[in-house]
Design a protein around this motif. Sequence first.
Motif, PDB file in Angstrom:
ATOM      1  N   SER A  64       0.825  -1.208   0.000  1.00 15.91           N
ATOM      2  CA  SER A  64       0.000   0.000   0.000  1.00 15.91           C
ATOM      3  C   SER A  64       0.855   1.252   0.000  1.00 15.91           C
ATOM      4  O   SER A  64       2.028   1.226   0.365  1.00 15.91           O
ATOM      5  CB  SER A  64      -0.897   0.016   1.233  1.00 15.91           C
ATOM      6  N   GLU A  65       0.233   2.338  -0.425  1.00 13.23           N
ATOM      7  CA  GLU A  65       0.978   3.587  -0.481  1.00 13.23           C
ATOM      8  C   GLU A  65       0.016   4.751  -0.272  1.00 13.23           C
ATOM      9  O   GLU A  65      -1.091   4.757  -0.809  1.00 13.23           O
ATOM     10  CB  GLU A  65       1.648   3.706  -1.852  1.00 13.23           C
ATOM     11  N   ILE A  66       0.467   5.708   0.537  1.00 16.02           N
ATOM     12  CA  ILE A  66      -0.298   6.947   0.669  1.00 16.02           C
ATOM     13  C   ILE A  66       0.199   7.857  -0.438  1.00 16.02           C
ATOM     14  O   ILE A  66       1.334   8.335  -0.395  1.00 16.02           O
ATOM     15  CB  ILE A  66      -0.082   7.577   2.057  1.00 16.02           C
ATOM     16  N   VAL A  67      -0.616   8.029  -1.466  1.00 18.05           N
ATOM     17  CA  VAL A  67      -0.120   8.751  -2.631  1.00 18.05           C
ATOM     18  C   VAL A  67      -0.215  10.265  -2.475  1.00 18.05           C
ATOM     19  O   VAL A  67       0.523  11.010  -3.112  1.00 18.05           O
ATOM     20  CB  VAL A  67      -0.825   8.335  -3.940  1.00 18.05           C
ATOM     21  N   ASP A  68      -1.156  10.708  -1.625  1.00 13.98           N
ATOM     22  CA  ASP A  68      -1.293  12.142  -1.473  1.00 13.98           C
ATOM     23  C   ASP A  68      -1.971  12.428  -0.142  1.00 13.98           C
ATOM     24  O   ASP A  68      -2.599  11.551   0.441  1.00 13.98           O
ATOM     25  CB  ASP A  68      -2.138  12.702  -2.637  1.00 13.98           C
ATOM     26  N   GLY A  69      -1.840  13.651   0.324  1.00 12.26           N
ATOM     27  CA  GLY A  69      -2.575  14.075   1.500  1.00 12.26           C
ATOM     28  C   GLY A  69      -1.739  14.126   2.757  1.00 12.26           C
ATOM     29  O   GLY A  69      -0.557  13.779   2.762  1.00 12.26           O
ATOM     30  N   GLU A  70      -2.376  14.611   3.810  1.00  8.88           N
ATOM     31  CA  GLU A  70      -1.702  14.746   5.094  1.00  8.88           C
ATOM     32  C   GLU A  70      -2.565  14.128   6.178  1.00  8.88           C
ATOM     33  O   GLU A  70      -3.784  14.104   6.072  1.00  8.88           O
ATOM     34  CB  GLU A  70      -1.557  16.239   5.454  1.00  8.88           C
ATOM     35  N   ILE A  71      -1.905  13.638   7.207  1.00  7.70           N
ATOM     36  CA  ILE A  71      -2.621  13.239   8.421  1.00  7.70           C
ATOM     37  C   ILE A  71      -1.936  13.998   9.551  1.00  7.70           C
ATOM     38  O   ILE A  71      -0.853  13.612   9.982  1.00  7.70           O
ATOM     39  CB  ILE A  71      -2.529  11.727   8.661  1.00  7.70           C
ATOM     40  N   ASN A  72      -2.527  15.082   9.988  1.00 10.63           N
ATOM     41  CA  ASN A  72      -1.888  15.874  11.033  1.00 10.63           C
ATOM     42  C   ASN A  72      -2.413  15.483  12.401  1.00 10.63           C
ATOM     43  O   ASN A  72      -3.605  15.573  12.663  1.00 10.63           O
ATOM     44  CB  ASN A  72      -2.129  17.366  10.800  1.00 10.63           C
ATOM     45  N   PHE A  73      -1.488  15.044  13.248  1.00 11.93           N
ATOM     46  CA  PHE A  73      -1.851  14.701  14.621  1.00 11.93           C
ATOM     47  C   PHE A  73      -1.136  15.692  15.525  1.00 11.93           C
ATOM     48  O   PHE A  73       0.098  15.762  15.507  1.00 11.93           O
ATOM     49  CB  PHE A  73      -1.424  13.262  14.921  1.00 11.93           C
ATOM     50  N   ASN A  74      -1.900  16.468  16.254  1.00 13.80           N
ATOM     51  CA  ASN A  74      -1.318  17.556  17.051  1.00 13.80           C
ATOM     52  C   ASN A  74      -0.341  18.395  16.232  1.00 13.80           C
ATOM     53  O   ASN A  74       0.728  18.768  16.699  1.00 13.80           O
ATOM     54  CB  ASN A  74      -0.580  16.994  18.270  1.00 13.80           C
ATOM     55  N   GLY A  75      -0.715  18.646  14.978  1.00 11.49           N
ATOM     56  CA  GLY A  75       0.105  19.502  14.135  1.00 11.49           C
ATOM     57  C   GLY A  75       1.256  18.830  13.416  1.00 11.49           C
ATOM     58  O   GLY A  75       1.896  19.441  12.576  1.00 11.49           O
ATOM     59  N   LYS A  76       1.538  17.518  13.754  1.00 14.22           N
ATOM     60  CA  LYS A  76       2.628  16.842  13.046  1.00 14.22           C
ATOM     61  C   LYS A  76       2.047  15.929  11.966  1.00 14.22           C
ATOM     62  O   LYS A  76       1.075  15.213  12.208  1.00 14.22           O
ATOM     63  CB  LYS A  76       3.437  15.969  14.028  1.00 14.22           C
ATOM     64  N   ASP A  77       2.666  15.974  10.795  1.00 15.26           N
ATOM     65  CA  ASP A  77       2.156  15.150   9.698  1.00 15.26           C
ATOM     66  C   ASP A  77       2.661  13.716   9.820  1.00 15.26           C
ATOM     67  O   ASP A  77       3.836  13.435   9.631  1.00 15.26           O
ATOM     68  CB  ASP A  77       2.587  15.755   8.352  1.00 15.26           C
ATOM     69  N   LEU A  78       1.734  12.810  10.135  1.00 11.69           N
ATOM     70  CA  LEU A  78       2.126  11.414  10.352  1.00 11.69           C
ATOM     71  C   LEU A  78       2.594  10.730   9.074  1.00 11.69           C
ATOM     72  O   LEU A  78       3.383   9.796   9.117  1.00 11.69           O
ATOM     73  CB  LEU A  78       0.956  10.625  10.946  1.00 11.69           C
ATOM     74  N   THR A  79       2.105  11.204   7.934  1.00 13.59           N
ATOM     75  CA  THR A  79       2.490  10.522   6.692  1.00 13.59           C
ATOM     76  C   THR A  79       3.968  10.721   6.378  1.00 13.59           C
ATOM     77  O   THR A  79       4.557   9.960   5.632  1.00 13.59           O
ATOM     78  CB  THR A  79       1.673  11.011   5.476  1.00 13.59           C
ATOM     79  N   LYS A  80       4.548  11.769   6.947  1.00  7.21           N
ATOM     80  CA  LYS A  80       5.964  12.014   6.663  1.00  7.21           C
ATOM     81  C   LYS A  80       6.870  11.552   7.799  1.00  7.21           C
ATOM     82  O   LYS A  80       8.082  11.735   7.747  1.00  7.21           O
ATOM     83  CB  LYS A  80       6.188  13.518   6.433  1.00  7.21           C
ATOM     84  N   MET A  81       6.256  10.975   8.812  1.00  4.25           N
ATOM     85  CA  MET A  81       7.047  10.641   9.990  1.00  4.25           C
ATOM     86  C   MET A  81       7.859   9.363   9.791  1.00  4.25           C
ATOM     87  O   MET A  81       7.413   8.418   9.176  1.00  4.25           O
ATOM     88  CB  MET A  81       6.103  10.466  11.179  1.00  4.25           C
ATOM     89  N   LYS A  82       9.067   9.354  10.342  1.00  2.00           N
ATOM     90  CA  LYS A  82       9.920   8.152  10.283  1.00  2.00           C
ATOM     91  C   LYS A  82       9.336   7.083  11.199  1.00  2.00           C
ATOM     92  O   LYS A  82       8.804   7.386  12.269  1.00  2.00           O
ATOM     93  CB  LYS A  82      11.338   8.496  10.772  1.00  2.00           C
ATOM     94  N   GLU A  83       9.503   5.831  10.783  1.00  2.00           N
ATOM     95  CA  GLU A  83       8.963   4.707  11.551  1.00  2.00           C
ATOM     96  C   GLU A  83       9.378   4.762  13.025  1.00  2.00           C
ATOM     97  O   GLU A  83       8.597   4.497  13.929  1.00  2.00           O
ATOM     98  CB  GLU A  83       9.413   3.395  10.887  1.00  2.00           C
ATOM     99  N   LYS A  84      10.612   5.147  13.262  1.00  2.00           N
ATOM    100  CA  LYS A  84      11.137   5.172  14.620  1.00  2.00           C
ATOM    101  C   LYS A  84      10.367   6.137  15.526  1.00  2.00           C
ATOM    102  O   LYS A  84      10.101   5.844  16.692  1.00  2.00           O
ATOM    103  CB  LYS A  84      12.608   5.574  14.573  1.00  2.00           C
ATOM    104  N   GLN A  85      10.027   7.300  14.954  1.00  2.00           N
ATOM    105  CA  GLN A  85       9.254   8.268  15.738  1.00  2.00           C
ATOM    106  C   GLN A  85       7.799   7.843  15.844  1.00  2.00           C
ATOM    107  O   GLN A  85       7.159   8.012  16.873  1.00  2.00           O
ATOM    108  CB  GLN A  85       9.312   9.639  15.063  1.00  2.00           C
ATOM    109  N   PHE A  86       7.288   7.311  14.730  1.00  2.00           N
ATOM    110  CA  PHE A  86       5.892   6.893  14.689  1.00  2.00           C
ATOM    111  C   PHE A  86       5.629   5.849  15.772  1.00  2.00           C
ATOM    112  O   PHE A  86       4.607   5.852  16.454  1.00  2.00           O
ATOM    113  CB  PHE A  86       5.560   6.312  13.310  1.00  2.00           C
ATOM    114  N   ARG A  87       6.607   4.966  15.941  1.00  2.00           N
ATOM    115  CA  ARG A  87       6.464   3.901  16.927  1.00  2.00           C
ATOM    116  C   ARG A  87       6.231   4.450  18.330  1.00  2.00           C
ATOM    117  O   ARG A  87       5.553   3.849  19.150  1.00  2.00           O
ATOM    118  CB  ARG A  87       7.724   3.043  16.888  1.00  2.00           C
ATOM    119  N   LYS A  88       6.810   5.621  18.594  1.00  2.00           N
ATOM    120  CA  LYS A  88       6.647   6.212  19.923  1.00  2.00           C
ATOM    121  C   LYS A  88       5.232   6.733  20.132  1.00  2.00           C
ATOM    122  O   LYS A  88       4.803   6.983  21.254  1.00  2.00           O
ATOM    123  CB  LYS A  88       7.648   7.357  20.110  1.00  2.00           C
ATOM    124  N   ILE A  89       4.514   6.952  19.037  1.00  2.00           N
ATOM    125  CA  ILE A  89       3.144   7.444  19.136  1.00  2.00           C
ATOM    126  C   ILE A  89       2.153   6.297  19.277  1.00  2.00           C
ATOM    127  O   ILE A  89       1.204   6.350  20.046  1.00  2.00           O
ATOM    128  CB  ILE A  89       2.823   8.293  17.881  1.00  2.00           C
TER     129      ILE A  89
END
Lengths: 328, 305
Positions: A64-89
């Motif tokens: 799967s792939e997120i081809v476009d768009g943003e998912i902002n959680f508390n102002g941070k875009d999750l779609t651009k987040m590195k796996e390592k940081q995402f894991r902390k969320i």
Amino acid sequence: MSDAILEVKNLKIQFKSGKETVQPIRGVDFTLKKGETLGVVGESGSGKSVTSLAVMGLLPETSSEIVDGEINFNGKDLTKMKEKQFRKIRGNEISMIFQEPMTSLNPVFTIGQQLSEPLRQHRNMSKKEIEKEIIDVLNQVGIPRAEQIINEYPHQLSGGMRQRVMISLALLCQPELMIADEPTTALDVTIQAQILELMKDIKDKNDMSLLLITHDLGVVAEMCDRVVVMYAGEIVEVAEINELFDEPRHPYTRGLIDSMPTQNARKERLYSISGQVPKPNEITKGCVFANRCPLAFDKCFEEAPPVFEKGDHISKCWLQDSKEGEVV
Amino acid sequence: MLDFIIKRFLQVIVVVFLALTVVFFLIRLAGDPTTLFLPPDAPREQIEEYRELLGYNRPLYVQYGDFVSSAVQGDFGESLRSQEDALGIVLSRLPATFQLAISALVLALLIAIPLGVLSAYKRNTVFDRIGVGLTVVGQAVPSFWLGLLLIFFFAAQLKVLPSGGGGTPVHMILPTLTLAAYSVARFTRFTRSAMLDVLRKDYIRTAKASGVPTMRLIMRYALRNSLIPIITLVALDLGVLLGGAVITEVVFSWPGVGRLLMQSLMNRDFPIVLAGVFIIALIYAIINFVADILYAYVNPQIRVK
Ligand SMILES: Nc1ncnc2c1ncn2[C@@H]1O[C@H](COP(=O)(O)OP(=O)(O)OP(=O)(O)O)[C@@H](O)[C@H]1O
Ligand SMILES: [Mg+2]
């Protein structure tokens, strides 16, 4: 902006299998405010689970792939987040309850082992503290004999109990946002009511925001502040709960409301929307709902309607257009 | 759980008994051994005398009954050749067979499980494709051919390793490699597919949703679930390694039960053949028995009722 905890903007997701690509999510927008319960409704296959998995970053990596768009959680875009940081969320700031309580727990680990995982990952706690915390949360979700349950395996518990365990798993780190994907669909009716009641309590107590996914408008009426209506990978209507039931603007929403079984008026036959949700690869030009819509006219088959906004009430149907002027 | 163990133990006895019975009648089809032990021009009377002495002139069912009643007492008779206790001879060869089978198994597991896990984790990458290709080759190569190939390179050409015999650890290298090759291929493929299967499961997604990092997800959660089917396979293969090392043992002149069995069969030294079959069948059945218990242990759905 400041009071939004989650903002999904123009989200597009595609799946690849072999040479074929399908795009089951085609431009989804919605906002979840702090402390709110937002319902997402729609028939099976409309893309509710895919959307929520995208928020959790749990879509299958290879296909799967997120081809476009943003998912902002508390102002941070999750779609651009590195796996390592995402894991902390994950399991910490956002947690999720899945649709399938029977298969979502690992059969070879005890309940206690599985429940200790979020705390182990996100909190600096000793084994003793973790165990105490788990027992606390299990008691909170109404599981009797918590001290024993932590040493038992999933197959020793009923479906309702397993879903309670899943809820406690989601609760352990006191997340800001909880996503519940049809948390009661797999359970029988009496248990459903208990679990919903429990979730409501917990949400109020813990000051969380809740994204509640369901295909049951009854559940929505019971639980939600606002509702997003999804159809075939698009959002067709967003409204505050009372307004949605009193003044639905999209024919699909109206269809859903009309097909709700009501307790007092026993209709002879339940209304149902004829036809099925088109598969992602069957979508052509025009409005996605046109082929099933009782009110569709020529334009609907030619051109997809834009978003019409009236205050907070959003809908995607040509009949909102004052020029068409024939709102039924 | 105790019921389960008792039931499975009775099965062990039945399996061993059946294996012995089948082999007993099968080898009699090959004729009796007396002629092989007497000179070709021996007179008829002498042959008859010898048959009578060994009891081969009696009806087959009487011989069978006799065999069973002494076998249950652990008496398989004496070797026709050396007049030593047949079971004793077999048992004396057992350590060599075990040594080879266990070292092959350990080697296979050490290579195959990490390889299978990595292959599954990196599925459809070049690494995975090459790995899968190699395992297909590994499973297709017959062990006598691989054995001869290894002897050719390492013993005949490079002269770094002995071509056969037993005794020192150096002697073990080539037979172990030969015996392990097939199992490496089989275990790798199996581990890979078991892991792929598990990684798709909802409960893995749940663990990921709890914030479990990828390495832990794979090494603790997915691997533990995959172990259930892997243990079954390993047990089956250990039986195969012990009983089926015949060819490898022969190729490398390894002094184990397999080679002894082969030689005794050629010589029609029936007591040794039967004692050998008894030991191999017993080991095979016991391994399966232990595997079942282990299986129950890692799978709480069986263990905890
Ligand atoms: N892993 C996947 N690969 C390919 N297509 C997928 C995958 N997961 C979902 N889809 C497709 O995405 C679409 C939306 O699926 P999704 O599971 O989000 O529906 P849903 O609204 O949650 O339905 P339900 O009420 O049945 O849970 C479907 O057409 C489905 O076929
Ligand atoms: Mg779903």
